[in-house]
Design a protein around this motif. Structure first.
Motif, PDB file in Angstrom:
ATOM      1  N   LEU A 194       0.691  -1.419   0.403  1.00  0.00           N
ATOM      2  CA  LEU A 194      -0.083  -0.311   0.368  1.00  0.00           C
ATOM      3  C   LEU A 194       0.629   1.583   0.124  1.00  0.00           C
ATOM      4  CD1 LEU A 194      -2.789   2.075  -0.168  1.00  0.00           C
ATOM      5  CD2 LEU A 194      -2.781   0.871   3.062  1.00  0.00           C
ATOM      6  N   ALA A 195       2.316   1.891   1.165  1.00  0.00           N
ATOM      7  CA  ALA A 195       2.840   2.451   0.852  1.00  0.00           C
ATOM      8  C   ALA A 195       3.504   2.617  -0.379  1.00  0.00           C
ATOM      9  CB  ALA A 195       4.268   2.406   2.382  1.00  0.00           C
ATOM     10  N   GLY A 196       4.184   1.196  -1.101  1.00  0.00           N
ATOM     11  CA  GLY A 196       4.904   1.360  -2.273  1.00  0.00           C
ATOM     12  C   GLY A 196       3.889   1.960  -3.540  1.00  0.00           C
ATOM     13  N   GLY A 197       2.768   1.648  -3.566  1.00  0.00           N
ATOM     14  CA  GLY A 197       1.864   2.056  -4.302  1.00  0.00           C
ATOM     15  C   GLY A 197       0.908   3.195  -4.368  1.00  0.00           C
ATOM     16  N   MET A 198       1.491   3.955  -2.713  1.00  0.00           N
ATOM     17  CA  MET A 198       0.638   5.134  -2.718  1.00  0.00           C
ATOM     18  C   MET A 198       1.804   5.545  -3.077  1.00  0.00           C
ATOM     19  SD  MET A 198      -2.007   7.124  -1.859  1.00  0.00           S
ATOM     20  CE  MET A 198      -3.264   6.155  -0.791  1.00  0.00           C
ATOM     21  N   LEU A 199       3.284   5.779  -2.738  1.00  0.00           N
ATOM     22  CA  LEU A 199       4.204   6.833  -3.569  1.00  0.00           C
ATOM     23  C   LEU A 199       4.470   6.569  -4.942  1.00  0.00           C
ATOM     24  CD1 LEU A 199       7.007   8.087  -2.872  1.00  0.00           C
ATOM     25  CD2 LEU A 199       8.122   5.897  -2.571  1.00  0.00           C
ATOM     26  N   MET A 200       3.900   5.636  -5.463  1.00  0.00           N
ATOM     27  CA  MET A 200       4.308   5.723  -7.073  1.00  0.00           C
ATOM     28  C   MET A 200       2.871   6.538  -7.510  1.00  0.00           C
ATOM     29  SD  MET A 200       4.469   1.352  -8.658  1.00  0.00           S
ATOM     30  CE  MET A 200       4.123   1.956  -9.930  1.00  0.00           C
ATOM     31  N   LEU A 201       1.877   6.542  -6.959  1.00  0.00           N
ATOM     32  CA  LEU A 201       0.648   7.546  -7.187  1.00  0.00           C
ATOM     33  C   LEU A 201       0.734   8.953  -6.874  1.00  0.00           C
ATOM     34  CD1 LEU A 201      -2.387   7.776  -7.925  1.00  0.00           C
ATOM     35  CD2 LEU A 201      -3.059   7.871  -5.722  1.00  0.00           C
ATOM     36  N   PHE A 202       1.613   9.537  -5.968  1.00  0.00           N
ATOM     37  CA  PHE A 202       2.255  10.505  -5.574  1.00  0.00           C
ATOM     38  C   PHE A 202       3.570  11.309  -6.389  1.00  0.00           C
ATOM     39  CE2 PHE A 202       5.296  12.949  -3.870  1.00  0.00           C
ATOM     40  CZ  PHE A 202       5.181  14.418  -3.109  1.00  0.00           C
ATOM     41  N   CYS A 203       4.582  10.007  -7.104  1.00  0.00           N
ATOM     42  CA  CYS A 203       5.003  10.501  -8.118  1.00  0.00           C
ATOM     43  C   CYS A 203       4.484  11.101  -9.132  1.00  0.00           C
ATOM     44  CB  CYS A 203       6.008   9.347  -8.395  1.00  0.00           C
ATOM     45  SG  CYS A 203       7.119   8.961  -7.407  1.00  0.00           S
TER      46      CYS A 203
ATOM     47  N   LEU B 263      -4.527   8.030   4.872  1.00  0.00           N
ATOM     48  CA  LEU B 263      -4.272   6.780   4.966  1.00  0.00           C
ATOM     49  C   LEU B 263      -3.124   5.362   5.841  1.00  0.00           C
ATOM     50  CD1 LEU B 263      -6.767   4.757   4.121  1.00  0.00           C
ATOM     51  CD2 LEU B 263      -5.715   4.656   1.379  1.00  0.00           C
ATOM     52  N   LEU B 264      -2.014   5.722   5.035  1.00  0.00           N
ATOM     53  CA  LEU B 264      -1.015   5.477   5.696  1.00  0.00           C
ATOM     54  C   LEU B 264      -0.437   5.484   6.914  1.00  0.00           C
ATOM     55  CD1 LEU B 264       1.255   6.066   2.528  1.00  0.00           C
ATOM     56  CD2 LEU B 264      -0.258   4.298   2.972  1.00  0.00           C
ATOM     57  N   LEU B 265      -0.590   5.990   7.645  1.00  0.00           N
ATOM     58  CA  LEU B 265      -0.708   6.692   8.954  1.00  0.00           C
ATOM     59  C   LEU B 265      -2.054   5.979  10.167  1.00  0.00           C
ATOM     60  CD1 LEU B 265       1.094  10.075   9.423  1.00  0.00           C
ATOM     61  CD2 LEU B 265       2.635   7.603   9.102  1.00  0.00           C
TER      62      LEU B 265
ATOM     63  N   SER C  54      -3.410   3.535   8.654  1.00  0.00           N
ATOM     64  CA  SER C  54      -3.761   1.828   8.358  1.00  0.00           C
ATOM     65  C   SER C  54      -2.947   1.210   9.555  1.00  0.00           C
ATOM     66  CB  SER C  54      -3.635   1.593   7.579  1.00  0.00           C
ATOM     67  OG  SER C  54      -2.380   2.362   6.417  1.00  0.00           O
ATOM     68  N   ILE C  55      -1.413   2.351   9.643  1.00  0.00           N
ATOM     69  CA  ILE C  55      -0.588   1.054   9.754  1.00  0.00           C
ATOM     70  C   ILE C  55      -0.325   1.126  11.543  1.00  0.00           C
ATOM     71  CG2 ILE C  55       1.089   3.175  10.105  1.00  0.00           C
ATOM     72  CD1 ILE C  55       2.105  -0.387   9.032  1.00  0.00           C
ATOM     73  N   PHE C  56      -0.796   2.107  12.077  1.00  0.00           N
ATOM     74  CA  PHE C  56      -1.613   2.394  13.475  1.00  0.00           C
ATOM     75  C   PHE C  56      -2.434   1.681  13.775  1.00  0.00           C
ATOM     76  CE2 PHE C  56      -4.240   3.737  17.123  1.00  0.00           C
ATOM     77  CZ  PHE C  56      -4.060   4.324  17.882  1.00  0.00           C
ATOM     78  N   LEU C  57      -3.732   1.185  12.887  1.00  0.00           N
ATOM     79  CA  LEU C  57      -4.658   0.234  13.229  1.00  0.00           C
ATOM     80  C   LEU C  57      -4.030  -1.199  12.982  1.00  0.00           C
ATOM     81  CD1 LEU C  57      -7.667   1.515  11.631  1.00  0.00           C
ATOM     82  CD2 LEU C  57      -7.341   1.424  14.047  1.00  0.00           C
ATOM     83  N   PHE C  58      -3.068  -1.446  12.454  1.00  0.00           N
ATOM     84  CA  PHE C  58      -2.024  -2.327  11.545  1.00  0.00           C
ATOM     85  C   PHE C  58      -1.108  -3.195  13.210  1.00  0.00           C
ATOM     86  CE2 PHE C  58       1.142  -4.497  10.405  1.00  0.00           C
ATOM     87  CZ  PHE C  58       0.799  -6.461  10.425  1.00  0.00           C
ATOM     88  N   MET C  59      -0.477  -1.599  13.990  1.00  0.00           N
ATOM     89  CA  MET C  59       0.585  -2.178  15.094  1.00  0.00           C
ATOM     90  C   MET C  59      -0.197  -2.654  16.070  1.00  0.00           C
ATOM     91  SD  MET C  59       3.746  -2.958  13.507  1.00  0.00           S
ATOM     92  CE  MET C  59       4.533  -2.087  14.160  1.00  0.00           C
ATOM     93  N   ARG C  60      -1.025  -1.730  16.761  1.00  0.00           N
ATOM     94  CA  ARG C  60      -1.488  -1.153  17.614  1.00  0.00           C
ATOM     95  C   ARG C  60      -1.530  -2.269  19.224  1.00  0.00           C
ATOM     96  NH1 ARG C  60      -7.956   0.360  17.777  1.00  0.00           N
ATOM     97  NH2 ARG C  60      -8.449  -1.194  17.130  1.00  0.00           N
ATOM     98  N   LYS C  61      -2.098  -3.844  18.203  1.00  0.00           N
ATOM     99  CA  LYS C  61      -1.797  -4.790  19.126  1.00  0.00           C
ATOM    100  C   LYS C  61      -0.701  -5.499  18.373  1.00  0.00           C
ATOM    101  CE  LYS C  61      -7.170  -4.665  19.406  1.00  0.00           C
ATOM    102  NZ  LYS C  61      -8.686  -5.347  19.591  1.00  0.00           N
ATOM    103  N   ARG C  62       0.259  -5.721  17.498  1.00  0.00           N
ATOM    104  CA  ARG C  62       1.251  -6.578  17.705  1.00  0.00           C
ATOM    105  C   ARG C  62       2.436  -5.776  17.530  1.00  0.00           C
ATOM    106  NH1 ARG C  62      -2.661  -6.049  13.202  1.00  0.00           N
ATOM    107  NH2 ARG C  62      -3.557  -8.289  12.878  1.00  0.00           N
ATOM    108  N   LEU C  63       3.084  -4.705  19.099  1.00  0.00           N
ATOM    109  CA  LEU C  63       4.216  -4.361  18.551  1.00  0.00           C
ATOM    110  C   LEU C  63       4.888  -5.368  19.799  1.00  0.00           C
ATOM    111  CD1 LEU C  63       2.880  -0.625  20.505  1.00  0.00           C
ATOM    112  CD2 LEU C  63       3.605  -0.776  18.220  1.00  0.00           C
TER     113      LEU C  63
END
Length: 340
Positions: free
Chosen positions: A219-228, A273-275, A277-286
């Motif tokens: 997702l982050a790589g795709g967002m970076l490509m879309l940004f460029c 969106l990136l921040l 999504s990664i926050f929700l993903f990491m909050r129980k997986r630290l």
């Protein structure tokens, strides 16, 4: 086991390095080319980007070839075993009894690690050939395990980036000793049990893939490509407006408004969106659970990569916006489109 080795090879983190270098080089080249600079500067940026990408591609090819050689060797070793022995090994491997990249089956210690080197990488070692597992001597950090084998057999090295303590070494040796003592002849696995194990294995594998954070990296790589792409689109729109004087106001407004709107949506909306999504993903997986060292490290790599992408987008976006005054172009395009 062979499928897991191929999956390990294809999910090598070097692919992420290659994508980042290619995207960064492409963006720098396009961005410098759009500026009023000399041809020598543009050529210098191009050759630096091409050199970095070329070296990374050579490293990828080398690692892929070496990994395929190791997997083929594993396949040949497994083909020499009786059918029941192979089925038992596969069944034991799917139970997921592991410590790091070491998998404990009923008769073999399976090392699932794709690393170049004659004494490293994938290996399937019978317990009767193992003398002990220890930290490799003359190592400043406890990051290399040595599987000492019987006389005449070369030792095998296993790299652990997080380091290994004495308690883990003792646990590995105790487990090998216990499995060696209770080894029995391989027996066929019932068909119903194999189907149930396959269903459970697929569910566990899907959970492991999700827990690595690979989807957030994509997702982050795709967002970076879309940004460029949004920056390139905005520059092309402005170039058409300045080069063609016979365009209608509505056409010029469309060329200015929509690319710049996409740029701001990706810059702010995509970053949010990136921040989130990664926050929700990491909050129980630290924390790191037992037996998921690889997944834990991969999660943190995904989190760090996402934050780096967001920071890169904000830095480049702010510099680009201030350099070309994209907000003024956005407003001008809106006025031209609406006729206000």
């Amino acid at each position: 086991m062979v499928k897991a080795a191929y999956r390990k090879l294809l999910l090598n983190k070097i692919w992420l390095s290659l994508v980042v270098i290619l995207l960064t080089g492409l963006f720098l080249y396009r961005y410098v080319a759009s500026m009023d600079v000399s041809e020598e500067t543009i050529d210098m940026v191009f050759w630096i980007s091409a050199g970095a990408a070329g070296l990374t591609i050579l490293l990828v090819i080398y690692q892929m070839i070496w990994g395929l050689v190791q997997i083929r060797k594993l396949q040949r070793d497994l083909d020499r075993l009786p059918v029941f022995a192979r089925e038992r090994l596969e069944h034991d491997f799917q139970t997921g009894d592991q410590i790091g990249d070491l998998y404990f089956t009923s008769s073999h210690l399976f090392v699932l690690q794709v690393r170049p080197g004659s004494r490293q990488g994938i290996a399937c070692i019978p317990y009767e050939e193992i003398q002990e597992v220890r930290i490799r001597p003359n190592m400043q950090a406890n990051t290399m395990l040595e599987i000492r084998r019987t006389s005449g057999q070369p030792s095998h090295d296993v790299f652990e980036a997080a380091g290994v303590d004495a308690g883990t070494i003792a646990k590995i040796n105790d487990k090998i000793l216990a499995l060696r003592e209770q080894m029995d002849s391989p027996r066929p696995v019932p068909e119903e049990q194999k189907k149930a194990e396959d269903r459970r294995r697929r569910a566990v594998e899907r959970g492991k893939v999700w827990d690595t954070g690979i989807f957030h990296i994509v997702l982050a790589g795709g967002m970076l490509m879309l940004f460029c792409y949004s920056i390139v689109l905005a520059e092309n729109g402005w170039s058409q407006v300045t080069d063609y004087a016979d365009l209608s106001p509505e056409k010029m407004g469309s060329l200015l408004f929509w690319p710049n709107l996409l740029f701001y949506l990706v810059l702010y909306g995509g970053s949010l969106l990136l921040l989130v999504s990664i926050f929700l993903f990491m909050r129980k997986r630290l924390g790191k659970k037992e037996g998921e060292t690889v997944e834990w490290k991969s999660r943190w790599r995904a989190a760090v990569f996402t934050v780096i992408v967001v920071l890169f987008m904000f830095f480049v976006g702010m510099v680009y916006s201030a350099d070309v005054d994209s907000w003024a172009k956005l407003k001008l395009g809106f006025y031209l489109m609406t006729g206000l």
